[in-house]
Enzyme design. Structure first.
Site, PDB file in Angstrom:
ATOM      1  N   ASN A   8       0.677  -1.047  -0.194  1.00 23.55           N
ATOM      2  CA  ASN A   8       0.012   0.088   0.169  1.00 23.55           C
ATOM      3  C   ASN A   8       0.839   1.236   0.136  1.00 23.55           C
ATOM      4  O   ASN A   8       1.342   1.626   1.005  1.00 23.55           O
ATOM      5  CB  ASN A   8      -0.759   0.142   1.168  1.00 23.55           C
ATOM      6  CG  ASN A   8      -1.797   1.347   1.358  1.00 23.55           C
ATOM      7  OD1 ASN A   8      -1.785   1.974   0.502  1.00 23.55           O
ATOM      8  ND2 ASN A   8      -2.653   1.188   2.416  1.00 23.55           N
ATOM      9  N   LYS A  10       0.137   4.303  -0.438  1.00 23.73           N
ATOM     10  CA  LYS A  10      -0.549   5.307   0.333  1.00 23.73           C
ATOM     11  C   LYS A  10      -0.160   6.746  -0.481  1.00 23.73           C
ATOM     12  O   LYS A  10      -0.310   6.438  -1.781  1.00 23.73           O
ATOM     13  CB  LYS A  10       0.011   5.633   1.759  1.00 23.73           C
ATOM     14  CG  LYS A  10      -0.335   4.195   2.579  1.00 23.73           C
ATOM     15  CD  LYS A  10      -0.165   4.463   3.979  1.00 23.73           C
ATOM     16  CE  LYS A  10      -0.259   3.123   4.912  1.00 23.73           C
ATOM     17  NZ  LYS A  10      -0.281   3.440   6.321  1.00 23.73           N
ATOM     18  N   HIS A  92      -9.527   1.115   5.224  1.00 26.40           N
ATOM     19  CA  HIS A  92      -8.134   1.306   5.695  1.00 26.40           C
ATOM     20  C   HIS A  92      -8.380   2.306   6.898  1.00 26.40           C
ATOM     21  O   HIS A  92      -9.323   3.037   6.806  1.00 26.40           O
ATOM     22  CB  HIS A  92      -7.191   1.915   4.711  1.00 26.40           C
ATOM     23  CG  HIS A  92      -5.846   1.825   5.401  1.00 26.40           C
ATOM     24  ND1 HIS A  92      -5.367   2.847   6.364  1.00 26.40           N
ATOM     25  CD2 HIS A  92      -4.877   1.072   5.126  1.00 26.40           C
ATOM     26  CE1 HIS A  92      -4.145   2.365   6.774  1.00 26.40           C
ATOM     27  NE2 HIS A  92      -3.640   1.257   5.873  1.00 26.40           N
ATOM     28  N   GLU A  94      -6.696   4.882   7.902  1.00 23.43           N
ATOM     29  CA  GLU A  94      -6.522   6.038   7.660  1.00 23.43           C
ATOM     30  C   GLU A  94      -7.741   6.659   6.662  1.00 23.43           C
ATOM     31  O   GLU A  94      -8.184   7.812   7.020  1.00 23.43           O
ATOM     32  CB  GLU A  94      -5.359   6.226   6.710  1.00 23.43           C
ATOM     33  CG  GLU A  94      -4.009   5.939   7.531  1.00 23.43           C
ATOM     34  CD  GLU A  94      -3.024   5.422   6.933  1.00 23.43           C
ATOM     35  OE1 GLU A  94      -2.910   5.384   5.538  1.00 23.43           O
ATOM     36  OE2 GLU A  94      -1.967   4.972   7.582  1.00 23.43           O
ATOM     37  N   GLU A 162      -5.100  -4.746  10.695  1.00 29.31           N
ATOM     38  CA  GLU A 162      -4.321  -3.853  10.774  1.00 29.31           C
ATOM     39  C   GLU A 162      -4.296  -3.141  12.085  1.00 29.31           C
ATOM     40  O   GLU A 162      -5.229  -2.254  12.135  1.00 29.31           O
ATOM     41  CB  GLU A 162      -4.067  -2.825   9.698  1.00 29.31           C
ATOM     42  CG  GLU A 162      -3.914  -3.494   8.243  1.00 29.31           C
ATOM     43  CD  GLU A 162      -3.320  -2.357   7.312  1.00 29.31           C
ATOM     44  OE1 GLU A 162      -2.382  -2.649   6.874  1.00 29.31           O
ATOM     45  OE2 GLU A 162      -3.883  -1.318   7.084  1.00 29.31           O
ATOM     46  N   GLY A 168       2.787   2.307  10.893  1.00 32.09           N
ATOM     47  CA  GLY A 168       3.863   3.558  10.790  1.00 32.09           C
ATOM     48  C   GLY A 168       4.571   3.643  11.980  1.00 32.09           C
ATOM     49  O   GLY A 168       5.027   4.914  12.046  1.00 32.09           O
ATOM     50  N   SER A 207       3.457  -2.172  10.356  1.00 35.77           N
ATOM     51  CA  SER A 207       5.002  -2.354  10.535  1.00 35.77           C
ATOM     52  C   SER A 207       5.630  -3.459  10.180  1.00 35.77           C
ATOM     53  O   SER A 207       6.586  -4.050  10.840  1.00 35.77           O
ATOM     54  CB  SER A 207       5.630  -1.779  12.031  1.00 35.77           C
ATOM     55  OG  SER A 207       4.940  -0.502  12.513  1.00 35.77           O
TER      56      SER A 207
HETATM   57  P1  13P Z   1       3.011   0.222   7.653  1.00 37.62           P
HETATM   58  O1  13P Z   1       3.573  -0.582   6.983  1.00 37.62           O
HETATM   59  O2  13P Z   1       3.855   1.723   7.175  1.00 37.62           O
HETATM   60  O3  13P Z   1       3.121   0.351   9.118  1.00 37.62           O
HETATM   61  O4  13P Z   1       1.621   0.482   7.300  1.00 37.62           O
HETATM   62  C1  13P Z   1       0.674  -0.639   7.136  1.00 37.62           C
HETATM   63  C2  13P Z   1      -0.545  -0.126   6.565  1.00 37.62           C
HETATM   64  O5  13P Z   1      -1.314   0.645   7.042  1.00 37.62           O
HETATM   65  C3  13P Z   1      -0.636  -0.945   5.200  1.00 37.62           C
HETATM   66  O6  13P Z   1      -2.015  -0.763   4.810  1.00 37.62           O
END
Ligand code: 13P
Length: 248
Positions: A8, A10, A92, A94, A162, A168, A207
Site C-alpha cells: 500500500n 498510500k 483502511h 486512515e 491492521e 507506521g 510495521s
Molecule cells: P506500515 O507498514 O507503514 O506500518 O503501514 C501499514 C499499512 O497501513 C498498510 O496498509
C-alpha cells in the site's frame, strides 16, 4: 492457499519514483512463492500497471460505493477494473479516520467492488486505547460483522488485520497476539461464510519489515501481509515476500 503480499503505497512518491519502484517489484514477481500486489496512488495506476508486467497484480486504495455519478474527486470500482486493477483496499483505518468511513460505508464499497469484478481487501483493526482495555477482539468482530458483504467469500475476498497503533510506528503486537486475533477473524469468517470462510486470506498489516516478516508469516491463519512503509523500497518489499513459508 497462496499467500498475498500487498504493498500500500498510500500518498507517497512522484511519478518517477512510482515507475522506478514498479520496475524493481516487477523484477521479483516472476517465480515468487507469494502473489504480489501493488496499490499505488490513483494517478499512477496506469503507468505502474504497465511497468509491473503480468506477474504482479495491481490494486486501488479505495473506491466509491456508487457505480458512477456526480461524486467529485472519487473513483468508481469499474474505473479501477478498466485500468487493470484486480484488487481494491477498503476501510483502511486512515480512510476511516480521515474520511469518517463507517462499517456500513465500507460494506457498500465492498459491494461495489464485487459488482465490478474487483477483489476487496477489507481492513479492520483496533486502536491502542481499545487494546489496552481488552476490547480488541470485540472491536474487530464488530467491524467484520458490519463491513463484509454477501458474496464476499465467493469472490475470494481478503481481510487485512491492521491494528491502528502498529501502522507506521515500528510497533507490532506479539506473535501470540497476532495469532489470537487471526484465529478470531477466521472463526468470524466461518460464522459468516461457513466452509468458504476457511479458504479466505487474512493478511496482517502494521510495521511489517524484512526483519519481522518471516515470523509473522509463519503464524497460523496469517495468509500474507499488507505492507505500508516497507513497500516503498522494492528490495524490502521483495524481502518480505521471500519470508513466506516454504510449504506455502
Ligand atoms: P506500515 O507498514 O507503514 O506500518 O503501514 C501499514 C499499512 O497501513 C498498510 O496498509
Amino acid at each position: 492457499m497462496r499467500p498475498l503480499i500487498a504493498g500500500n503505497w498510500k500518498m507517497h512518491g512522484s511519478l518517477r519514483d512510482a515507475g522506478v519502484l514498479a520496475e524493481g517489484v516487477r523484477a521479483g514477481g516472476a517465480g515468487a512463492r507469494a502473489e504480489l500486489l501493488v496499490c499505488p496512488p490513483f494517478p499512477y495506476l496506469v503507468p505502474v500497471g504497465g511497468a509491473l508486467g503480468s506477474d504482479v497484480a495491481l490494486g486501488g486504495q479505495d473506491c466509491h460505493a456508487a457505480a458512477k455519478g456526480a461524486h467529485t474527486g472519487d473513483v468508481a470500482a469499474a474505473m479501477l477494473r478498466d485500468v487493470g486493477a484486480s484488487y481494491v483496499i477498503l476501510g483502511h483505518s486512515e480512510r476511516r479516520a480521515d474520511h469518517g468511513e463507517t462499517d456500513s460505508v465500507v460494506r457498500a464499497k465492498a459491494e461495489a467492488a464485487l459488482a465490478a469484478g474487483l477483489t476487496p481487501i477489507v481492513c479492520v483493526g483496533e486502536s491502542e486505547a481499545q487494546r489496552v482495555v481488552g476490547e480488541a477482539e470485540a472491536v474487530v468482530t464488530l467491524q467484520l460483522d458490519g463491513s463484509l458483504p454477501e458474496g464476499f467469500a465467493e469472490a475470494g475476498g481478503v481481510v487485512a488485520y491492521e491494528p491502528v497503533w502498529a501502522i507506521g510506528t515500528g510497533l507490532t503486537p506479539t506473535e501470540v497476539e497476532i495469532a489470537a486475533m487471526h484465529a478470531t477473524i477466521r472463526a468470524n469468517l466461518e460464522k459468516h461464510f461457513a466452509a468458504a470462510g476457511a479458504k479466505l486470506r487474512i493478511l496482517y498489516g502494521g510495521s511489517v519489515k524484512p526483519g519481522n516478516a518471516k515470523g509473522i508469516l509463519a503464524l497460523p491463519h496469517v495468509d500474507g501481509a499488507l505492507v505500508g512503509g516497507a513497500s516503498l523500497v522494492a528490495g524490502d518489499f521483495l524481502a518480505i515476500a521471500a519470508g513466506v513459508p516454504d510449504a506455502a
